[in-house]
Design an enzyme around this catalytic site. Structure first.
Site, PDB file in Angstrom:
ATOM      1  CG  HIS A 182      43.417  35.992  43.955  1.00  0.00           C
ATOM      2  ND1 HIS A 182      44.541  36.467  43.297  1.00  0.00           N
ATOM      3  CD2 HIS A 182      43.407  34.388  43.543  1.00  0.00           C
ATOM      4  CE1 HIS A 182      44.981  35.738  42.717  1.00  0.00           C
ATOM      5  NE2 HIS A 182      44.495  34.432  42.688  1.00  0.00           N
ATOM      6  CG  ASP A 226      39.846  46.510  44.292  1.00  0.00           C
ATOM      7  OD1 ASP A 226      38.934  46.305  43.447  1.00  0.00           O
ATOM      8  OD2 ASP A 226      41.146  46.524  44.001  1.00  0.00           O
ATOM      9  CB  CYS A 285      31.749  32.250  63.672  1.00  0.00           C
ATOM     10  SG  CYS A 285      30.714  31.631  62.284  1.00  0.00           S
ATOM     11  CB  THR A 337      47.706  40.896  36.263  1.00  0.00           C
ATOM     12  OG1 THR A 337      48.398  39.919  37.104  1.00  0.00           O
ATOM     13  CG2 THR A 337      47.402  40.220  34.966  1.00  0.00           C
ATOM     14  CB  ALA A 372      45.101  50.796  34.117  1.00  0.00           C
ATOM     15  CG  LEU A 379      53.257  51.334  34.499  1.00  0.00           C
ATOM     16  CD1 LEU A 379      52.553  52.491  34.014  1.00  0.00           C
ATOM     17  CD2 LEU A 379      53.338  51.490  35.921  1.00  0.00           C
TER      18      LEU A 379
HETATM   19  C1  BJW Z   1      49.901  48.999  36.305  1.00  0.00           C
HETATM   20  C2  BJW Z   1      50.066  50.300  36.849  1.00  0.00           C
HETATM   21  C3  BJW Z   1      49.059  51.173  36.286  1.00  0.00           C
HETATM   22  C4  BJW Z   1      51.391  48.759  37.973  1.00  0.00           C
HETATM   23  N1  BJW Z   1      48.541  50.973  35.209  1.00  0.00           N
HETATM   24  N2  BJW Z   1      49.335  48.529  35.357  1.00  0.00           N
HETATM   25  C5  BJW Z   1      55.623  27.192  41.547  1.00  0.00           C
HETATM   26  C6  BJW Z   1      55.262  27.366  40.053  1.00  0.00           C
HETATM   27  C7  BJW Z   1      54.133  27.517  39.804  1.00  0.00           C
HETATM   28  C8  BJW Z   1      52.964  27.630  40.746  1.00  0.00           C
HETATM   29  C9  BJW Z   1      53.438  27.594  42.215  1.00  0.00           C
HETATM   30  C10 BJW Z   1      54.649  27.318  42.600  1.00  0.00           C
HETATM   31  N3  BJW Z   1      54.751  27.099  43.778  1.00  0.00           N
HETATM   32  C11 BJW Z   1      53.356  27.877  44.269  1.00  0.00           C
HETATM   33  C12 BJW Z   1      52.656  27.859  43.205  1.00  0.00           C
HETATM   34  C13 BJW Z   1      51.223  28.398  43.235  1.00  0.00           C
HETATM   35  C14 BJW Z   1      51.006  29.649  43.821  1.00  0.00           C
HETATM   36  C15 BJW Z   1      51.607  30.629  42.890  1.00  0.00           C
HETATM   37  O1  BJW Z   1      51.362  30.914  41.708  1.00  0.00           O
HETATM   38  N4  BJW Z   1      52.986  31.064  43.227  1.00  0.00           N
HETATM   39  C16 BJW Z   1      53.829  31.794  42.602  1.00  0.00           C
HETATM   40  C17 BJW Z   1      54.278  33.002  43.157  1.00  0.00           C
HETATM   41  C18 BJW Z   1      55.033  30.946  41.848  1.00  0.00           C
HETATM   42  N5  BJW Z   1      49.596  29.930  43.667  1.00  0.00           N
HETATM   43  C19 BJW Z   1      48.746  29.550  44.602  1.00  0.00           C
HETATM   44  O2  BJW Z   1      49.020  29.266  45.389  1.00  0.00           O
HETATM   45  C20 BJW Z   1      47.182  29.753  44.140  1.00  0.00           C
HETATM   46  N6  BJW Z   1      46.649  29.003  44.470  1.00  0.00           N
HETATM   47  C21 BJW Z   1      46.557  27.223  43.905  1.00  0.00           C
HETATM   48  O3  BJW Z   1      47.572  27.418  42.835  1.00  0.00           O
HETATM   49  O4  BJW Z   1      45.933  26.617  43.977  1.00  0.00           O
HETATM   50  C22 BJW Z   1      46.142  25.346  43.581  1.00  0.00           C
HETATM   51  C23 BJW Z   1      46.635  24.301  44.579  1.00  0.00           C
HETATM   52  C24 BJW Z   1      46.146  24.629  45.834  1.00  0.00           C
HETATM   53  C25 BJW Z   1      46.766  23.808  46.984  1.00  0.00           C
HETATM   54  C26 BJW Z   1      47.714  22.772  46.586  1.00  0.00           C
HETATM   55  C27 BJW Z   1      48.161  22.815  45.126  1.00  0.00           C
HETATM   56  C28 BJW Z   1      47.721  23.616  44.326  1.00  0.00           C
HETATM   57  C29 BJW Z   1      46.723  31.029  45.200  1.00  0.00           C
HETATM   58  C30 BJW Z   1      47.085  32.373  44.702  1.00  0.00           C
HETATM   59  C31 BJW Z   1      46.800  33.409  45.829  1.00  0.00           C
HETATM   60  C32 BJW Z   1      47.309  34.504  45.503  1.00  0.00           C
HETATM   61  N7  BJW Z   1      46.923  35.354  46.666  1.00  0.00           N
HETATM   62  C33 BJW Z   1      47.271  37.010  46.571  1.00  0.00           C
HETATM   63  C34 BJW Z   1      46.776  37.615  47.840  1.00  0.00           C
HETATM   64  C35 BJW Z   1      45.074  37.492  47.882  1.00  0.00           C
HETATM   65  C36 BJW Z   1      44.745  38.552  49.172  1.00  0.00           C
HETATM   66  C37 BJW Z   1      45.454  39.937  49.215  1.00  0.00           C
HETATM   67  O5  BJW Z   1      45.288  40.646  48.392  1.00  0.00           O
HETATM   68  O6  BJW Z   1      46.063  40.052  50.276  1.00  0.00           O
HETATM   69  O7  BJW Z   1      46.571  37.526  45.526  1.00  0.00           O
HETATM   70  S1  BJW Z   1      48.974  37.097  46.320  1.00  0.00           S
HETATM   71  C38 BJW Z   1      48.865  38.535  45.117  1.00  0.00           C
HETATM   72  O8  BJW Z   1      49.367  38.267  44.000  1.00  0.00           O
HETATM   73  C39 BJW Z   1      47.272  38.884  45.199  1.00  0.00           C
HETATM   74  C40 BJW Z   1      47.156  38.992  43.731  1.00  0.00           C
HETATM   75  O9  BJW Z   1      45.764  38.888  43.153  1.00  0.00           O
HETATM   76  C41 BJW Z   1      48.155  38.316  42.935  1.00  0.00           C
HETATM   77  C42 BJW Z   1      48.792  38.662  41.796  1.00  0.00           C
HETATM   78  O10 BJW Z   1      49.291  39.951  41.659  1.00  0.00           O
HETATM   79  P1  BJW Z   1      49.073  40.927  40.678  1.00  0.00           P
HETATM   80  O11 BJW Z   1      47.789  41.545  40.389  1.00  0.00           O
HETATM   81  O12 BJW Z   1      49.286  40.562  39.595  1.00  0.00           O
HETATM   82  O13 BJW Z   1      49.768  42.321  41.104  1.00  0.00           O
HETATM   83  P2  BJW Z   1      51.517  42.273  40.848  1.00  0.00           P
HETATM   84  O14 BJW Z   1      51.664  43.457  42.107  1.00  0.00           O
HETATM   85  O15 BJW Z   1      52.385  41.213  40.738  1.00  0.00           O
HETATM   86  O16 BJW Z   1      51.488  43.072  39.514  1.00  0.00           O
HETATM   87  C43 BJW Z   1      51.076  44.653  39.337  1.00  0.00           C
HETATM   88  C44 BJW Z   1      51.073  44.710  37.800  1.00  0.00           C
HETATM   89  O17 BJW Z   1      50.342  46.021  37.614  1.00  0.00           O
HETATM   90  C45 BJW Z   1      52.556  45.023  37.440  1.00  0.00           C
HETATM   91  O18 BJW Z   1      52.421  44.288  36.145  1.00  0.00           O
HETATM   92  C46 BJW Z   1      52.559  46.348  37.055  1.00  0.00           C
HETATM   93  O19 BJW Z   1      53.587  46.674  36.185  1.00  0.00           O
HETATM   94  C47 BJW Z   1      51.391  46.746  36.813  1.00  0.00           C
HETATM   95  N8  BJW Z   1      50.956  48.114  37.013  1.00  0.00           N
HETATM   96  N9  BJW Z   1      50.468  50.228  37.997  1.00  0.00           N
HETATM   97  C48 BJW Z   1      48.494  49.631  35.080  1.00  0.00           C
HETATM   98  N10 BJW Z   1      48.870  52.494  37.054  1.00  0.00           N
END
Ligand code: BJW
Length: 240
Positions: free
Chosen positions: A114, A99, A141, A182, A225, A208
């Protein structure tokens, strides 16, 4: 009277996640009603999912663009913009969010690792351009003229997040690392706190509730937050 605690930190890196925008009405991913409880992330947030069913993926992101149109920044976004404005050293705001609420709050140049929801990307020729409306199924495109090659400019699982070298350089030189809203489950962002610690940075979690990586943070404040971020930013500016 002493100097403000802020002056101790010559370089600051802030990482934000979905929690910073939760009180602006944008859903998180992994919380109780989060997006990944309603949708299969393999279907809507991977290149394989897009190849298998582009219509489903475009509909998912078109709906999120509509939702974003009404969203406004909250007190946490404003506090981070104010911190950047008053800090005299280097400052990098890295957001995992797609966003534009940091920009709306006045942050001059948040790094969207991202990607950006309101931007299209042609997966054939690499063209990028702003679009806050729908991407239709029969899109063309504007650069290469190919049919059906546009997607939102967001980073899916298995894709490389943007500007990693720049982020790693900033973490290397970081004196204060602040993680906001996060869950610390998605890499590489989940690994930033360890990199910051290795550089000798003071590490702070504002969330949170405790994240998966909570034990890596030396200072932790829990609550919404919109409350904990302004309070922490205020505490940095108070004379010690
Ligand atoms: C509050 C609140 C309030 C609530 N006040 N707080 C095994 C081990 C390690 C890594 C990997 C693995 N297998 C695969 C991987 C890599 C993978 C990964 O990490 N997977 C894991 C799930 C294990 N990662 C990737 O693939 C990344 N790329 C990469 O590693 O490239 C290198 C590579 C490439 C090719 C080959 C090999 C290596 C890319 C990751 C892309 C993530 N994309 C998304 C979607 C984006 C588009 C969209 O929005 O639709 O990104 S997924 C989603 O998760 C989004 C977010 O940015 C991301 C993180 O989430 P976030 O922001 O932390 O949200 P939540 O919901 O998880 O947490 C919310 C938090 O807020 C909580 O803590 C609450 O408590 C808190 N909260 N209300 C304050 N009011």
């Amino acid at each position: 009277m002493g100097t403000a605690r802020l002056s101790r930190y010559r370089s600051i890196v802030v990482l934000t996640g979905a929690g910073v925008s939760a009180e602006s009405g944008l859903g998180t991913f992994r919380d109780k009603d989060g997006l990944w409880t309603q949708y299969d992330l393999n279907e809507v947030a991977t290149p394989q999912g897009f190849a298998a069913d582009p219509l489903k993926v475009l509909s998912f992101y078109n709906a999120r663009r509509k939702n974003l149109a009404d969203a406004k920044p909250n007190a946490a976004h404003f506090a981070l913009a104010q911190l950047e404005a008053v800090h005299e050293g280097s400052f990098l705001l890295v957001t995992q969010n797609i966003d534009d609420l940091h920009e709306q709050a006045g942050s001059p140049a948040p790094l969207h690792m991202h990607g950006l929801l309101q931007q299209d990307l042609c997966h054939r020729c690499g063209w990028r351009g702003p679009n806050s409306g729908d991407i239709p199924y029969d899109n063309v495109c504007g650069a290469c003229g190919e049919l059906g090659t546009l997607r939102p400019d967001v980073v899916w699982f298995g894709e490389m997040p943007y500007e990693m070298e720049r982020i790693e350089r900033a973490l290397d030189d970081c004196a204060l690392f602040i993680s906001v809203g996060t869950s610390g489950t998605v890499y590489p962002a989940a690994g930033f706190v360890a990199l910051a610690r290795a550089s000798g940075a003071h590490t702070v979690e504002l969330n949170l509730e405790p994240s998966d990586g909570q034990s890596l943070f030396e200072e932790r404040h829990y609550g919404p937050a919109s409350e904990v971020v302004p309070a922490f930013v205020g505490s940095l500016q108070k004379p010690e």
